[in-house]
Design a protein around this motif. Structure first.
Motif, short mmCIF file in Angstrom:
data_model
loop_
_atom_site.label_atom_id
_atom_site.label_comp_id
_atom_site.label_asym_id
_atom_site.label_seq_id
_atom_site.Cartn_x
_atom_site.Cartn_y
_atom_site.Cartn_z
N GLU A 1 0.94 3.29 11.49
CA GLU A 1 1.29 1.96 11.51
C GLU A 1 0.26 0.91 10.84
OE1 GLU A 1 1.19 2.53 15.89
OE2 GLU A 1 1.51 3.60 14.28
N ARG A 2 -1.02 1.36 11.34
CA ARG A 2 -2.08 0.60 11.37
C ARG A 2 -2.72 0.95 9.72
NH1 ARG A 2 -5.83 0.87 16.85
NH2 ARG A 2 -4.19 -0.26 18.16
N LEU A 3 -2.75 2.30 9.28
CA LEU A 3 -2.91 2.71 7.89
C LEU A 3 -2.03 2.04 7.03
CD1 LEU A 3 -3.57 6.59 8.41
CD2 LEU A 3 -5.07 4.69 7.45
N PHE A 4 -0.59 1.94 7.38
CA PHE A 4 0.23 1.19 6.57
C PHE A 4 0.06 -0.23 6.24
CE2 PHE A 4 3.97 -1.69 6.81
CZ PHE A 4 4.83 -1.46 5.40
N LEU A 5 -0.36 -0.94 7.57
CA LEU A 5 -0.70 -2.37 7.77
C LEU A 5 -1.87 -2.61 6.58
CD1 LEU A 5 0.06 -4.80 8.90
CD2 LEU A 5 -1.52 -4.45 10.60
N LEU A 6 -2.92 -1.74 6.71
CA LEU A 6 -4.15 -1.71 5.83
C LEU A 6 -4.15 -1.62 4.23
CD1 LEU A 6 -7.38 -2.27 5.56
CD2 LEU A 6 -7.44 0.21 5.73
N ILE A 7 -3.14 -0.52 3.91
CA ILE A 7 -2.90 -0.35 2.58
C ILE A 7 -1.93 -1.32 1.87
CG2 ILE A 7 -1.98 1.52 1.04
CD1 ILE A 7 -3.00 3.61 3.08
N ALA A 8 -0.64 -1.53 2.85
CA ALA A 8 0.30 -2.50 2.17
C ALA A 8 -0.44 -4.09 2.06
CB ALA A 8 1.33 -2.52 3.46
N ILE A 9 -1.26 -4.33 3.02
CA ILE A 9 -1.68 -5.77 2.84
C ILE A 9 -2.65 -6.19 1.77
CG2 ILE A 9 -3.19 -7.59 3.87
CD1 ILE A 9 -2.30 -6.82 6.40
N ILE A 10 -3.60 -4.99 1.37
CA ILE A 10 -4.40 -4.80 0.23
C ILE A 10 -3.61 -4.86 -1.04
CG2 ILE A 10 -6.55 -3.96 -0.78
CD1 ILE A 10 -7.56 -3.39 2.08
N ALA A 11 -2.89 -3.70 -0.97
CA ALA A 11 -2.04 -3.18 -2.23
C ALA A 11 -0.94 -4.36 -2.55
CB ALA A 11 -1.56 -1.89 -2.18
N GLY A 12 -0.52 -4.86 -1.69
CA GLY A 12 0.65 -5.58 -1.76
C GLY A 12 0.27 -6.93 -2.30
N LEU A 13 -0.66 -7.59 -1.80
CA LEU A 13 -1.44 -8.75 -2.37
C LEU A 13 -1.83 -8.55 -3.93
CD1 LEU A 13 -3.33 -10.14 0.61
CD2 LEU A 13 -1.37 -11.21 -0.28
N ALA A 14 -2.57 -7.48 -4.34
CA ALA A 14 -2.92 -7.21 -5.36
C ALA A 14 -1.72 -7.06 -6.47
CB ALA A 14 -3.53 -6.15 -5.45
N PHE A 15 -0.81 -6.56 -5.87
CA PHE A 15 0.38 -6.33 -6.76
C PHE A 15 1.13 -7.88 -6.85
CE2 PHE A 15 -0.21 -1.91 -6.69
CZ PHE A 15 0.70 -1.41 -7.61
N ALA A 16 1.17 -8.56 -6.05
CA ALA A 16 1.91 -9.84 -5.93
C ALA A 16 1.15 -10.86 -6.70
CB ALA A 16 2.02 -10.43 -4.60
#
Length: 457
Positions: free
Chosen positions: A14-29
């Motif tokens: 869940e922490r890996l998800f949090l790290l990857i999703a925040i960085i990648a998600g903001l980049a995609f957004a």
């Protein structure tokens, strides 16, 4: 013991998800061009309609109603970038709020209230975005970030509460398809979260049933009520999960009354139900049966039909990863599936998960095959994202396969490889977008799932 190994074991999925999703998600957004997602203009109009923040986007040279209109919205946006008007039209031009009844895409008007729930989060986003600065760009990016936050927070707790298959949920939830939809105004963000929530709840219940833990009826309904409502308010094909919900409930009841169902009885019952379903559809659509069969043959023989391959995890119909990376991505995903060698759920749950994936696949294809709006030889209309979240149900059946072929892993190499490939997929997907839109300034031309590129048009 090596400190690096201890540290790696402490990194929770869940922490890996949090790290990857925040960085990648903001980049995609932020980096992805506006209206790159399939049906993006509709989702924008629907969100503005619900929040009473409708603007005249035609005055910003973006009049297209939906992604099947001409010119295709992807082409319109790319043309703006090429002509040097992209930032001026979308980020500088101020647009006042107009009457909500003047919304460009009239599909946004008149839907049932429960169908609007999927757009509540992006609706709040466009409202705030317009308050920050009254431009389309401000509205879209703010709404993207709102949807992304909803996705990240929800999936973090879903993965955290899971009793098994956490890494699988993590990898699929940070795939380019999931992140692109999470960082968008699409209702697929809500749909993914709702389905993942119910699937995770049913997996946990199935584990408790297999481990012979006491599950009261009150406990059962308390755990499933909210995710069930969430799925009910999501897309129609997601309600197939109610079959698994009903099956879990029936198994729980049979345990309560101490009623034993033999294996042959379960198989026979399943076969009868499938046969009745086939007979029903044959009788109902007998006049279209030949056309449907031909479409299925052409669809499964089409070499460039990306709906069932790359669009499932690699990217949507508008942008994906380079072709050489597909086998790498799918190989690591299959290895991750096969790494679950311990049976955590009953076998009936594993087979039901596989059955639901097939039902969803053929049900979606059949729906579009009989649609009069799509007359091509190949079944057009479906997109790979319709099948992504159902992959979360496949780990148990792969466990049974892994026991047959004896796949074993040692150390953390598989975990590291899976994470590396997941991150590379996101980087490559976004890089393709950057090269295509910002550098070459060519249209996102995958119109109607790539029909222009098919052999069997």
């Amino acid at each position: 013991m090596d400190k690096r190994k201890i540290k790696m074991k402490e990194v929770r999925p869940e922490r890996l998800f949090l790290l990857i999703a925040i960085i990648a998600g903001l980049a995609f957004a932020i980096v992805q061009p506006l209206f790159i997602e399939p049906d993006a203009s509709y989702h924008f109009d629907k969100s503005t309609y619900l929040s009473n923040t409708v603007v005249d986007r035609a005055s910003a040279d973006f009049p297209a109603e939906d992604y099947q209109s001409l010119p295709v919205p992807f082409t319109t946006v790319s043309s703006m970038m090429k002509n040097g008007t992209y930032y001026k039209n979308f980020f500088e031009k101020k647009l006042p709020v107009i009457s909500k009844n003047k919304v460009a895409d009239k599909r946004a008007i008149g839907t049932k209230w429960y169908k609007d729930i999927m757009h509540i989060v992006p609706a709040l986003g466009v409202k705030l975005g317009h308050a920050i600065y009254p431009s389309i760009g401000s509205m879209v990016i703010t709404a993207r970030i709102f949807s992304l936050l909803f996705f990240i927070v929800s999936m973090y707790f879903i993965i955290k509460k899971l009793k098994a298959y956490k890494m699988l949920f993590t990898v699929i939830s940070v795939s380019p398809v999931a992140i692109q939809l999470a960082a968008s105004l699409s209702y697929d963000c809500f749909n993914y979260v709702a389905c993942a929530w119910l699937i995770a709840t049913l997996i946990n219940l199935a584990i408790d049933i297999k481990d012979m833990k006491k599950v009261t009826l009150v406990n059962f309904f308390t755990r499933v009520i909210l995710p069930t409502f969430a799925v009910y308010f999501s897309k129609s094909n997601s309600r197939l999960l109610f079959i698994l919900l009903l099956l879990t409930f029936l198994v729980l009841i049979t345990q309560k009354v101490n009623f034993q169902i033999k294996k042959w009885q379960a198989i026979l019952t399943t076969m009868v139900v499938i046969a009745l379903g086939i007979v029903f559809y044959v009788l109902k659509y007998h006049d279209q049966l030949r056309v449907v069969i031909n479409k299925f043959i052409y669809t499964f023989m089409e070499p460039y039909y990306s709906v069932l391959t790359t669009q499932v995890i690699s990217g949507t119909s508008t942008v994906a990863v380079p072709a050489w990376f597909y086998p790498i991505q799918y190989t690591t995903l299959i290895l991750l599936f096969l790494s679950y060698t311990k049976e955590r759920v009953p076998r009936w749950f594993a087979w039901a998960g596989l059955f639901l994936n097939f039902m969803n696949l053929f049900g979606v294809l059949f729906k579009f095959a009989i649609s009069p709006d799509f007359t091509e030889h190949v079944i057009t209309g479906p997109q790979g994202r319709y099948f992504t979240v159902f992959l979360l149900l496949l780990a148990p059946i792969f466990t049974l396969l892994a026991q047959k072929i004896r796949v074993t892993t040692q150390g953390n190499w598989l975990k590291r490889t899976v994470i590396l490939v997941a991150v590379l997929a996101l980087v490559l997907n976004l890089s393709v977008t950057i090269l295509k839109f910002y550098h070459l300034q060519v249209p996102m031309d995958e119109f109607r799932s790539g029909i222009e590129h098919y052999i069997f048009k």
